[in-house]
Design a protein around this motif. Structure first.
Motif, mmCIF file in Angstrom:
data_model
loop_
_atom_site.group_PDB
_atom_site.id
_atom_site.type_symbol
_atom_site.label_atom_id
_atom_site.label_comp_id
_atom_site.label_asym_id
_atom_site.label_seq_id
_atom_site.Cartn_x
_atom_site.Cartn_y
_atom_site.Cartn_z
ATOM 1 N N ILE A 79 0.936 -1.202 0.074
ATOM 2 C CA ILE A 79 0.003 -0.025 -0.029
ATOM 3 C C ILE A 79 0.946 1.132 0.035
ATOM 4 C CG2 ILE A 79 -1.540 1.300 1.339
ATOM 5 C CD1 ILE A 79 -2.968 -1.231 2.327
ATOM 6 N N ALA A 80 1.884 1.216 0.891
ATOM 7 C CA ALA A 80 2.674 2.306 0.910
ATOM 8 C C ALA A 80 3.602 2.776 -0.367
ATOM 9 C CB ALA A 80 3.882 2.099 1.862
ATOM 10 N N ASP A 81 3.897 1.422 -1.036
ATOM 11 C CA ASP A 81 4.734 1.756 -2.404
ATOM 12 C C ASP A 81 3.593 2.027 -3.308
ATOM 13 O OD1 ASP A 81 6.775 0.552 -1.330
ATOM 14 O OD2 ASP A 81 6.357 -1.606 -1.998
ATOM 15 N N LYS A 82 2.395 1.660 -3.507
ATOM 16 C CA LYS A 82 1.589 2.201 -4.502
ATOM 17 C C LYS A 82 1.090 3.407 -4.029
ATOM 18 C CE LYS A 82 1.996 -1.865 -6.545
ATOM 19 N NZ LYS A 82 3.061 -2.384 -5.677
ATOM 20 N N ALA A 83 1.001 3.859 -2.931
ATOM 21 C CA ALA A 83 0.715 5.272 -2.542
ATOM 22 C C ALA A 83 1.624 6.295 -3.003
ATOM 23 C CB ALA A 83 0.435 5.417 -1.066
ATOM 24 N N ILE A 84 2.924 5.837 -2.817
ATOM 25 C CA ILE A 84 3.904 7.010 -3.231
ATOM 26 C C ILE A 84 3.932 7.091 -4.786
ATOM 27 C CG2 ILE A 84 5.869 5.434 -3.301
ATOM 28 C CD1 ILE A 84 5.790 8.963 -1.846
ATOM 29 N N THR A 85 4.050 5.811 -5.520
ATOM 30 C CA THR A 85 4.295 5.960 -6.934
ATOM 31 C C THR A 85 2.913 6.335 -7.395
ATOM 32 O OG1 THR A 85 3.417 3.631 -6.943
ATOM 33 C CG2 THR A 85 5.925 4.137 -6.932
ATOM 34 N N GLY A 86 1.903 6.051 -7.082
ATOM 35 C CA GLY A 86 0.582 6.525 -7.563
ATOM 36 C C GLY A 86 0.302 8.029 -7.674
ATOM 37 N N MET A 87 0.627 8.617 -6.232
ATOM 38 C CA MET A 87 0.752 9.992 -6.251
ATOM 39 C C MET A 87 1.676 10.722 -7.248
ATOM 40 S SD MET A 87 -0.718 12.604 -4.676
ATOM 41 C CE MET A 87 -0.412 13.722 -6.013
ATOM 42 N N ALA A 88 2.818 9.958 -7.437
ATOM 43 C CA ALA A 88 3.754 10.520 -8.522
ATOM 44 C C ALA A 88 3.474 10.429 -9.681
ATOM 45 C CB ALA A 88 5.099 9.606 -8.428
ATOM 46 N N PHE A 89 2.685 9.404 -10.117
ATOM 47 C CA PHE A 89 1.975 9.384 -11.576
ATOM 48 C C PHE A 89 1.074 10.530 -11.547
ATOM 49 C CE2 PHE A 89 3.654 5.272 -12.283
ATOM 50 C CZ PHE A 89 4.180 5.495 -13.447
ATOM 51 N N VAL A 90 0.010 10.621 -10.800
ATOM 52 C CA VAL A 90 -0.953 11.775 -10.763
ATOM 53 C C VAL A 90 -0.484 13.051 -10.628
ATOM 54 C CG1 VAL A 90 -3.123 12.525 -9.644
ATOM 55 C CG2 VAL A 90 -2.783 10.246 -9.834
ATOM 56 N N LEU A 92 2.475 14.218 -11.784
ATOM 57 C CA LEU A 92 3.285 14.422 -12.992
ATOM 58 C C LEU A 92 2.250 14.520 -14.162
ATOM 59 C CD1 LEU A 92 6.122 11.857 -12.751
ATOM 60 C CD2 LEU A 92 6.412 14.373 -12.516
ATOM 61 N N ALA A 93 0.899 14.003 -13.925
ATOM 62 C CA ALA A 93 0.035 14.164 -15.064
ATOM 63 C C ALA A 93 -0.456 15.312 -14.947
ATOM 64 C CB ALA A 93 -1.174 13.307 -14.731
ATOM 65 N N ILE A 94 -0.497 16.140 -13.432
ATOM 66 C CA ILE A 94 -1.032 17.556 -13.413
ATOM 67 C C ILE A 94 -0.009 18.560 -13.864
ATOM 68 C CG2 ILE A 94 -1.757 19.097 -11.512
ATOM 69 C CD1 ILE A 94 -2.896 16.745 -9.976
ATOM 70 N N ILE A 95 1.123 18.312 -13.575
ATOM 71 C CA ILE A 95 1.933 19.402 -13.922
ATOM 72 C C ILE A 95 2.741 19.132 -15.495
ATOM 73 C CG2 ILE A 95 2.501 19.696 -11.491
ATOM 74 C CD1 ILE A 95 5.332 18.423 -11.884
ATOM 75 N N HIS A 96 2.608 17.749 -15.814
ATOM 76 C CA HIS A 96 3.133 17.294 -17.079
ATOM 77 C C HIS A 96 4.161 17.849 -17.784
ATOM 78 C CE1 HIS A 96 0.938 20.755 -19.086
ATOM 79 N NE2 HIS A 96 -0.023 20.514 -18.145
ATOM 80 N N PRO A 97 5.531 17.401 -17.010
ATOM 81 C CA PRO A 97 6.660 17.692 -17.564
ATOM 82 C C PRO A 97 7.048 17.144 -18.896
ATOM 83 C CG PRO A 97 6.951 16.516 -15.570
ATOM 84 C CD PRO A 97 5.520 16.669 -15.806
ATOM 85 N N VAL A 98 7.665 17.812 -19.766
ATOM 86 C CA VAL A 98 8.295 17.187 -20.904
ATOM 87 C C VAL A 98 7.155 16.659 -21.903
ATOM 88 C CG1 VAL A 98 9.670 15.497 -21.985
ATOM 89 C CG2 VAL A 98 10.236 16.537 -19.716
ATOM 90 N N LEU A 99 6.295 15.551 -21.421
ATOM 91 C CA LEU A 99 5.144 14.922 -22.283
ATOM 92 C C LEU A 99 3.977 15.645 -21.966
ATOM 93 C CD1 LEU A 99 6.069 11.229 -21.112
ATOM 94 C CD2 LEU A 99 6.724 12.661 -23.432
#
Length: 214
Positions: A79-90, A92-99
């Motif tokens: 749960i901890a792993d998915k929480a931190i990586t999930g927040m990273a994906f979301v 990055l989707a909000i600030i959308h660097p590069v892509l």
């Protein structure tokens, strides 16, 4: 190492796991501060993410080495792993660097659906079958962590003498993300196949034992 009977939940690996969960909102705030435009806070977000990945490695090694695997750890760690990586994906989707933003959201949805589906499936069948992590899944995790870290860090926004190295690192991040997405899909399929196969085998064994007992 298998779970040690009577192992207390109050141990260092579980404390590190809990720390990663607590770090999630702080990481999110640092990443999204000023819409991701503040380079200082982007570096803070990168530092928090790097610490989370480091503690993930440390707590797993400590738990296995010293027989500190607990039921709490089995549930809280993924749960901890998915929480931190999930927040990273979301994030990055909000600030959308590069892509572009739409591509980030597609990647985020694909990865998060796979990650949480596999995590929930592992937890649901854990008492009946043990599905070992395949090499493709391990490579996926490494590629995903490196890619996320390199996007969280504001490499693409660097200027002056750091402009070219920043763009090169951003290109590497794109390549790593592509590898991670492909392996996310293929390793997810492999997990589903293994889960179905082992569940059927386990059911067949129980049926055979039931017939023998009668």
């Amino acid at each position: 190492m298998s779970e040690t009977s009577g192992t207390s939940n109050w141990n260092v690996p579980n404390a590190l796991t809990t720390l990663r969960i607590v770090m999630v909102p702080f990481f999110a705030w640092a990443l999204l501060y000023d819409g991701g435009e503040d380079l200082l806070w982007r570096w803070v977000a990168w530092l928090l993410f790097a610490l989370a990945m480091l503690t993930d490695k440390i707590d797993g090694d400590l738990a296995r080495k010293h027989g500190l695997v607990t039921d709490f750890g089995k549930i809280a760690d993924p749960i901890a792993d998915k929480a931190i990586t999930g927040m990273a994906f979301v994030g990055l989707a909000i600030i959308h660097p590069v892509l572009p933003a739409w591509l980030w959201w597609v990647v985020a949805v694909v990865v998060l659906v796979r990650e949480w589906s596999v995590t929930l499936a592992r937890l649901s069948v854990a008492k009946h079958v043990v599905i070992a992590a395949r090499q493709s899944g391990k490579v996926k995790t490494v590629a995903q962590s490196l890619a996320l870290g390199m996007f969280i860090a504001p490499f693409a926004e660097l200027s002056g003498v750091w402009r070219v190295p920043g763009l090169v690192l951003s290109g590497i991040a794109v390549a790593l993300l592509a590898v991670a997405v492909v392996l996310t899909i293929t390793s997810g399929y492999e997990f589903a196949r293994d889960a179905v196969t082992q569940t059927r085998e386990r059911r067949a064994e129980r049926d055979a034992q039931s017939r023998q007992s009668h």
